[in-house]
Design an enzyme around this catalytic site. Structure first.
Site, PDB file in Angstrom:
ATOM      1  N   LEU A  32     -14.700   8.977   1.298  1.00 51.45           N
ATOM      2  CA  LEU A  32     -16.139   9.507   1.350  1.00 51.45           C
ATOM      3  C   LEU A  32     -16.338   8.417  -0.737  1.00 51.45           C
ATOM      4  CD1 LEU A  32     -17.668  11.629   3.543  1.00 51.45           C
ATOM      5  CD2 LEU A  32     -17.364   9.341   4.051  1.00 51.45           C
ATOM      6  N   HIS A  36     -20.949   5.889   0.070  1.00 47.96           N
ATOM      7  CA  HIS A  36     -21.254   7.052   1.120  1.00 47.96           C
ATOM      8  C   HIS A  36     -22.829   8.408   1.179  1.00 47.96           C
ATOM      9  CE1 HIS A  36     -17.470   5.954   1.952  1.00 47.96           C
ATOM     10  NE2 HIS A  36     -18.106   4.895   3.132  1.00 47.96           N
ATOM     11  N   GLN A  61     -10.462  -2.521  14.597  1.00 43.95           N
ATOM     12  CA  GLN A  61     -11.272  -3.998  12.924  1.00 43.95           C
ATOM     13  C   GLN A  61     -10.419  -4.688  12.266  1.00 43.95           C
ATOM     14  OE1 GLN A  61     -14.559  -0.772  12.060  1.00 43.95           O
ATOM     15  NE2 GLN A  61     -14.721  -1.643  10.830  1.00 43.95           N
ATOM     16  N   SER A 190     -15.738   0.471  -3.170  1.00 44.24           N
ATOM     17  CA  SER A 190     -15.345   0.673  -2.519  1.00 44.24           C
ATOM     18  C   SER A 190     -13.948   1.751  -2.126  1.00 44.24           C
ATOM     19  CB  SER A 190     -14.507  -0.398  -2.315  1.00 44.24           C
ATOM     20  OG  SER A 190     -13.566  -0.751  -1.161  1.00 44.24           O
ATOM     21  N   SER A 191     -13.399   2.104  -0.786  1.00 42.63           N
ATOM     22  CA  SER A 191     -11.986   3.023  -0.374  1.00 42.63           C
ATOM     23  C   SER A 191     -11.202   2.067  -1.294  1.00 42.63           C
ATOM     24  CB  SER A 191     -12.013   3.332   0.924  1.00 42.63           C
ATOM     25  OG  SER A 191     -13.759   3.824   1.270  1.00 42.63           O
TER      26      SER A 191
HETATM   27  O1  PAF Z   1     -18.085  -0.137   7.054  1.00 40.43           O
HETATM   28  C1  PAF Z   1     -17.523   0.653   7.384  1.00 40.43           C
HETATM   29  O2  PAF Z   1     -17.286   1.704   7.296  1.00 40.43           O
HETATM   30  C2  PAF Z   1     -17.020   0.361   9.423  1.00 40.43           C
HETATM   31  O3  PAF Z   1     -16.864  -1.841   9.124  1.00 40.43           O
HETATM   32  C3  PAF Z   1     -18.480   0.708  11.029  1.00 40.43           C
HETATM   33  C4  PAF Z   1     -19.081  -0.093  10.053  1.00 40.43           C
HETATM   34  C5  PAF Z   1     -17.972   2.424   9.988  1.00 40.43           C
HETATM   35  C6  PAF Z   1     -17.467   0.683  11.362  1.00 40.43           C
HETATM   36  O4  PAF Z   1     -15.800   1.256  11.659  1.00 40.43           O
END
Ligand code: PAF
Length: 290
Positions: A32, A36, A61, A190-191
């Site tokens: 985070l 976030h 993903q 961004s992480s």
């Molecule tokens: O944007 C993200 O961090 C991810 O794509 C999400 C929406 C948490 C789904 O894994």
């Protein structure tokens, strides 16, 4: 702030503590940062909110050659950070893979992202949006939120989620977009920024500067093809950089736009800097695209 791991605990907490409240959901993959935290502040804008933040690095993903194993997993640090916030969530749901995929990773991911999932991010990350939609659908079905909050930085993700909510949830979940949070020099948080070398980090703010320049030129009525070509050349010429795409789309349809367009446009970019893929976008209105 309670931290739970199982669907059973989730459902009990929603029934007992979320009763008569608006369920506001902030999905994350952890690691985070201020971006976030700004989504959490947005979550508290809903009156009488019961805020649930999820932390789950979703395997479906990530492509085979992507950074799933390397993706930062820092649950303890994330929880400490959340605990120190005024706008902390009521509940943190951090399920294991066995909770989300009890029968193993599915062969068929539903719903599908379709054609919009195969352009821009979908070209270099085939299947990414199918996996993302699958897991967000799973969370929505388990949590049944009234409101869910996503960052504007992932423009294609946000577009596809809004479309899924229309198609699969009869538009019953309000999707709120959190503005992209930037470092002082303009780099979108961004992480993945933590992977940037010192040299690449110095160059990275050029991405946002270029977006702003393109916006100014387009709004001044310059020819859009020439403006985009010039910007593509400028980005490709940056040291350590490999441009993936720079494109202008209609925010309402996510389709590329051309001369004569009027309305809300989104300028999207993905640039690989010294092996780290950075994305960004801005939205602005166009009187008539030249
Ligand atoms: O944007 C993200 O961090 C991810 O794509 C999400 C929406 C948490 C789904 O894994």
């Amino acid at each position: 702030m309670r931290v739970i791991q199982t669907v059973e605990q989730l459902q009990l907490a929603i029934t007992n503590d979320g009763h008569n409240k608006k369920i506001v959901f902030v999905p994350t993959m952890g690691a985070l940062h201020d971006g976030h935290l700004s989504l959490l502040s947005k979550a508290r804008e809903t009156d009488n909110a019961f805020v649930i933040l999820s932390i789950f690095v979703n395997p479906t993903q990530f492509g085979k050659n992507e950074d799933f194993d390397k993706y930062p997993r820092v649950l303890e640090t994330d929880l400490e950070l959340l605990e120190s916030q005024t706008d902390k969530p009521d509940l943190v749901f951090a399920p294991g893979v066995d909770q989300v995929y009890p029968e193993g990773l599915p062969e068929q991911l539903v719903p599908r992202a379709g054609a919009v999932g195969s352009v821009f991010e979908g070209v270099t990350r085939p299947g990414h949006f199918d996996g993302m939609l699958h897991v967000v659908h799973w969370f929505f079905s388990a949590i049944k939120p009234d409101v869910a909050i996503f960052g504007e930085k992932d423009a294609q993700q946000l577009y596809l989620i809004r479309r899924m909510v229309k198609r699969e949830f009869a538009d019953q979940i309000e999707i709120h977009a959190g503005q992209t949070v930037r470092d002082a020099d303009g780099l979108a948080l961004s992480s993945r920024n933590s992977y940037l070398s010192t040299e690449a980090r110095k160059i990275a703010p050029e991405i946002y500067r270029t977006l702003i320049k393109v916006q100014a030129e387009l709004q001044a009525g310059e020819n859009f093809e020439q403006v985009l070509d010039k910007a593509r050349l400028a980005l490709s010429s940056l040291p350590l950089a490999k441009l993936d795409y720079l494109a202008l789309v209609d925010k309402a349809t996510f389709q590329p736009i051309s001369a004569g367009f009027t309305g809300s446009a989104q300028l999207l970019v993905a640039l690989n800097l010294d092996g780290v893929r950075l994305i960004d976008n801005i939205t602005f209105s166009i009187q008539e695209l030249a």
